[in-house]
Design a protein around this motif. Sequence first.
Motif, PDB file in Angstrom:
ATOM      1  N   SER A 135       0.694  -1.217   0.240  1.00 16.68           N
ATOM      2  CA  SER A 135       0.099   0.047  -0.037  1.00 16.68           C
ATOM      3  C   SER A 135       0.683   1.107  -0.053  1.00 16.68           C
ATOM      4  CB  SER A 135      -0.882   0.092   1.149  1.00 16.68           C
ATOM      5  OG  SER A 135      -0.168   0.119   2.473  1.00 16.68           O
TER       6      SER A 135
ATOM      7  N   LYS B 262      -3.507   4.305  -5.487  1.00 15.06           N
ATOM      8  CA  LYS B 262      -3.905   4.773  -4.238  1.00 15.06           C
ATOM      9  C   LYS B 262      -3.587   6.429  -4.085  1.00 15.06           C
ATOM     10  CE  LYS B 262      -2.758   4.309   0.564  1.00 15.06           C
ATOM     11  NZ  LYS B 262      -1.828   3.750   1.487  1.00 15.06           N
TER      12      LYS B 262
ATOM     13  N   ARG C  73      -5.633   6.874  10.438  1.00 17.40           N
ATOM     14  CA  ARG C  73      -4.288   7.164  10.910  1.00 17.40           C
ATOM     15  C   ARG C  73      -4.346   7.575  12.399  1.00 17.40           C
ATOM     16  NH1 ARG C  73      -2.310  11.257   5.967  1.00 17.40           N
ATOM     17  NH2 ARG C  73      -2.505   9.500   4.496  1.00 17.40           N
TER      18      ARG C  73
ATOM     19  N   LYS D  10       1.719  12.993   2.116  1.00 20.39           N
ATOM     20  CA  LYS D  10       2.194  11.640   1.228  1.00 20.39           C
ATOM     21  C   LYS D  10       1.967  11.858  -0.308  1.00 20.39           C
ATOM     22  CE  LYS D  10       1.337   8.318   4.908  1.00 20.39           C
ATOM     23  NZ  LYS D  10       0.798   7.040   5.398  1.00 20.39           N
TER      24      LYS D  10
ATOM     25  N   LYS E 230      -8.118   2.969  -4.319  1.00 24.12           N
ATOM     26  CA  LYS E 230      -8.433   3.288  -2.816  1.00 24.12           C
ATOM     27  C   LYS E 230      -8.342   4.867  -2.922  1.00 24.12           C
ATOM     28  CE  LYS E 230      -6.331   2.972   1.456  1.00 24.12           C
ATOM     29  NZ  LYS E 230      -5.204   2.333   2.218  1.00 24.12           N
TER      30      LYS E 230
ATOM     31  N   SER F 291     -11.506   4.387   5.656  1.00 23.07           N
ATOM     32  CA  SER F 291     -11.736   4.622   6.890  1.00 23.07           C
ATOM     33  C   SER F 291     -12.883   5.957   6.922  1.00 23.07           C
ATOM     34  CB  SER F 291     -10.611   5.048   8.032  1.00 23.07           C
ATOM     35  OG  SER F 291      -9.831   5.964   7.422  1.00 23.07           O
TER      36      SER F 291
ATOM     37  N   TYR G 111     -14.939  -1.982   6.346  1.00 27.79           N
ATOM     38  CA  TYR G 111     -15.161  -2.095   7.744  1.00 27.79           C
ATOM     39  C   TYR G 111     -16.431  -2.429   8.144  1.00 27.79           C
ATOM     40  CZ  TYR G 111     -10.710   0.357   7.637  1.00 27.79           C
ATOM     41  OH  TYR G 111      -9.299   0.654   7.196  1.00 27.79           O
TER      42      TYR G 111
HETATM   43  C1  PBG Z   1      -0.835   3.026   4.797  1.00 24.65           C
HETATM   44  C2  PBG Z   1      -2.093   2.685   4.580  1.00 24.65           C
HETATM   45  C3  PBG Z   1      -3.307   3.617   4.899  1.00 24.65           C
HETATM   46  C4  PBG Z   1      -4.537   2.877   4.585  1.00 24.65           C
HETATM   47  C5  PBG Z   1      -4.125   1.462   4.285  1.00 24.65           C
HETATM   48  N1  PBG Z   1      -2.947   1.562   4.490  1.00 24.65           N
HETATM   49  C6  PBG Z   1      -3.064   5.130   5.230  1.00 24.65           C
HETATM   50  C7  PBG Z   1      -2.593   5.877   4.459  1.00 24.65           C
HETATM   51  O1  PBG Z   1      -1.794   5.785   3.239  1.00 24.65           O
HETATM   52  O2  PBG Z   1      -2.069   6.927   5.084  1.00 24.65           O
HETATM   53  C8  PBG Z   1      -5.749   3.596   5.052  1.00 24.65           C
HETATM   54  C9  PBG Z   1      -6.972   2.557   5.044  1.00 24.65           C
HETATM   55  C10 PBG Z   1      -8.065   3.563   5.410  1.00 24.65           C
HETATM   56  O3  PBG Z   1      -8.181   4.749   5.581  1.00 24.65           O
HETATM   57  O4  PBG Z   1      -9.225   2.817   5.762  1.00 24.65           O
HETATM   58  N2  PBG Z   1       0.167   2.008   4.357  1.00 24.65           N
END
Ligand code: PBG
Length: 338
Positions: A175, A205, A215, A227, A258, A284, A323
């Motif tokens: 990811s 992503k 987070r 990021k 995503k 999330s 979820y």
């Molecule tokens: C980080 C990762 C993230 C999520 C899954 N893997 C957060 C990010 O990239 O900051 C987010 C998943 C979510 O928000 O449900 N490797």
Amino acid sequence: MSQETGTTMLNLLQRPRRNRKHPAIRAFVRETTLAPEHLIYPLFVHAGEDDVPIASMPGCARLSQRGLLAEVEAARAVGVDIIALFPAVAEGLKTPDGREAWNPNGLVPNTIKALKDRWPDLVIVTDVALDPYNSDGHDGIVAPDGRILNDETVEALCNQALCQARAGADIVAPSDMMDGRVQALREALDGEGFIDVSILAYTAKYASGFYGPFRDALDSAPKSGDKKTYQMDPANAREAMREAELDEVEGADILMVKPAGPYLDILAALRRATSLPLAAYQVSGEYAMLKAACERGWLDEKRVVLESLLGIRRAGADVIFTYFARQAAEWLVASSRR
Ligand code: PBG
């Protein structure tokens, strides 16, 4: 004379409503299905003895090992047989190189072993990225000048994925969005004989505000910067096609988009562009939005959750990280018993 009202009838050859007039007809004209086998359940784990609720994700918690086993048992009872593990790692174990990510006695490998002891046939997806382990809160290794180092990170990710595969992971899911990581992971896994471990690539992503609650859940927000030098710009669609081509030639088994809801166009475009299976991650923030409105009684939770998941399937996802997986599967099983 109209049979409906006795007044004038429109002279229509086409009346699409005829195909909606009866539940049995609606059932066979239905184009998309949603069932428990389309869902992957992401679960947060920590080393503590208690389940600690996550404020911005009502109904989700950082689970103890005991809590995790109970949650997985309940999910499997309604046909959810794939879970994804996300570790909340103690602050004291975080380092700039994220080396805890490949500790063979770390939280993730130990959790995989406990799950596989109980359910050898459970499918376990592991996250490949350094953010839960990295003292800078980034998915990759941060140089003194703030740059995220690609090639050094890829080497660390290979260590992490090998550690997960040795513990019994079935699918590793990078990811992190570093360049070249899918090929490097494939070669590293094959080099140790893990030819059957799948790679589910987070292909498109996006650098999204919808990851906020996640987070919080992991205390993994970046300590500085953002990021945007590795996750994709939400404005870009063609770039997702480029990422997909690369992941495909690098050996990915499944491609992922995503977040899901705000990026359904990307999912639909990828569906046309690749023959690989597609995953989507209802993240999330999408969960938190639906939960917040439903808790206030503004939306009907069962209807909107199932509708949001059906929409993601309709756009082209074979499988959805959500979820809501356990809850949605409970609803789906109950309505199929009707
Ligand atoms: C980080 C990762 C993230 C999520 C899954 N893997 C957060 C990010 O990239 O900051 C987010 C998943 C979510 O928000 O449900 N490797």
